[in-house]
Design a protein around this motif. Structure first.
Motif, PDB file in Angstrom:
ATOM      1  N   GLU A  48       0.846  -1.190   0.000  1.00 32.33           N
ATOM      2  CA  GLU A  48       0.000   0.000   0.000  1.00 32.33           C
ATOM      3  C   GLU A  48       0.879   1.238   0.000  1.00 32.33           C
ATOM      4  OE1 GLU A  48      -2.737   0.119   3.229  1.00 32.33           O
ATOM      5  OE2 GLU A  48      -3.629  -1.801   2.725  1.00 32.33           O
ATOM      6  N   PRO A  49       0.803   2.036  -1.045  1.00 33.87           N
ATOM      7  CA  PRO A  49       1.586   3.279  -1.048  1.00 33.87           C
ATOM      8  C   PRO A  49       0.979   4.302  -0.082  1.00 33.87           C
ATOM      9  CG  PRO A  49       0.265   3.107  -3.039  1.00 33.87           C
ATOM     10  CD  PRO A  49       0.046   1.844  -2.270  1.00 33.87           C
ATOM     11  N   HIS A  50       1.852   4.994   0.605  1.00 36.00           N
ATOM     12  CA  HIS A  50       1.431   6.051   1.524  1.00 36.00           C
ATOM     13  C   HIS A  50       2.316   7.265   1.303  1.00 36.00           C
ATOM     14  CE1 HIS A  50      -1.265   3.598   4.008  1.00 36.00           C
ATOM     15  NE2 HIS A  50      -0.415   2.613   3.734  1.00 36.00           N
ATOM     16  N   ARG A  51       1.734   8.420   1.420  1.00 36.03           N
ATOM     17  CA  ARG A  51       2.487   9.651   1.261  1.00 36.03           C
ATOM     18  C   ARG A  51       3.412   9.830   2.454  1.00 36.03           C
ATOM     19  NH1 ARG A  51      -0.061  15.253  -0.473  1.00 36.03           N
ATOM     20  NH2 ARG A  51      -0.808  13.788  -1.999  1.00 36.03           N
ATOM     21  N   ASP A  52       4.642  10.211   2.171  1.00 37.20           N
ATOM     22  CA  ASP A  52       5.600  10.543   3.221  1.00 37.20           C
ATOM     23  C   ASP A  52       5.407  12.016   3.548  1.00 37.20           C
ATOM     24  OD1 ASP A  52       7.738  11.061   4.881  1.00 37.20           O
ATOM     25  OD2 ASP A  52       9.180   9.968   3.646  1.00 37.20           O
ATOM     26  N   HIS A  53       4.771  12.294   4.655  1.00 37.42           N
ATOM     27  CA  HIS A  53       4.410  13.680   5.013  1.00 37.42           C
ATOM     28  C   HIS A  53       5.628  14.554   5.272  1.00 37.42           C
ATOM     29  CE1 HIS A  53       0.150  12.905   4.974  1.00 37.42           C
ATOM     30  NE2 HIS A  53       0.377  11.774   5.617  1.00 37.42           N
TER      31      HIS A  53
END
Length: 56
Positions: A48-53
């Motif tokens: 699952e791709p997640h944004r690196d904040h």
């Protein structure tokens, strides 16, 4: 992960030869994205791709 299980069975699930799968997943291997996805699916892993904040 793959080495802890049965590589022959994993290769069958992925649709590759056992030797080809070993080569693709070796330290010097260069698997295609489709191979990576097939292996993760065969192992029951979901990516699952997640944004690196921190980078936004």
């Amino acid at each position: 992960m793959a080495r802890s299980g049965n590589m022959s069975e994993l290769a069958r699930r992925v649709g590759m030869s056992r030797d080809g799968l070993y080569r693709a997943l070796s330290e010097n291997g260069n698997p295609t994205w489709s191979t990576v996805l097939k292996v993760t699916r065969a192992l029951g892993i979901r990516l699952e791709p997640h944004r690196d904040h921190e980078l936004v």
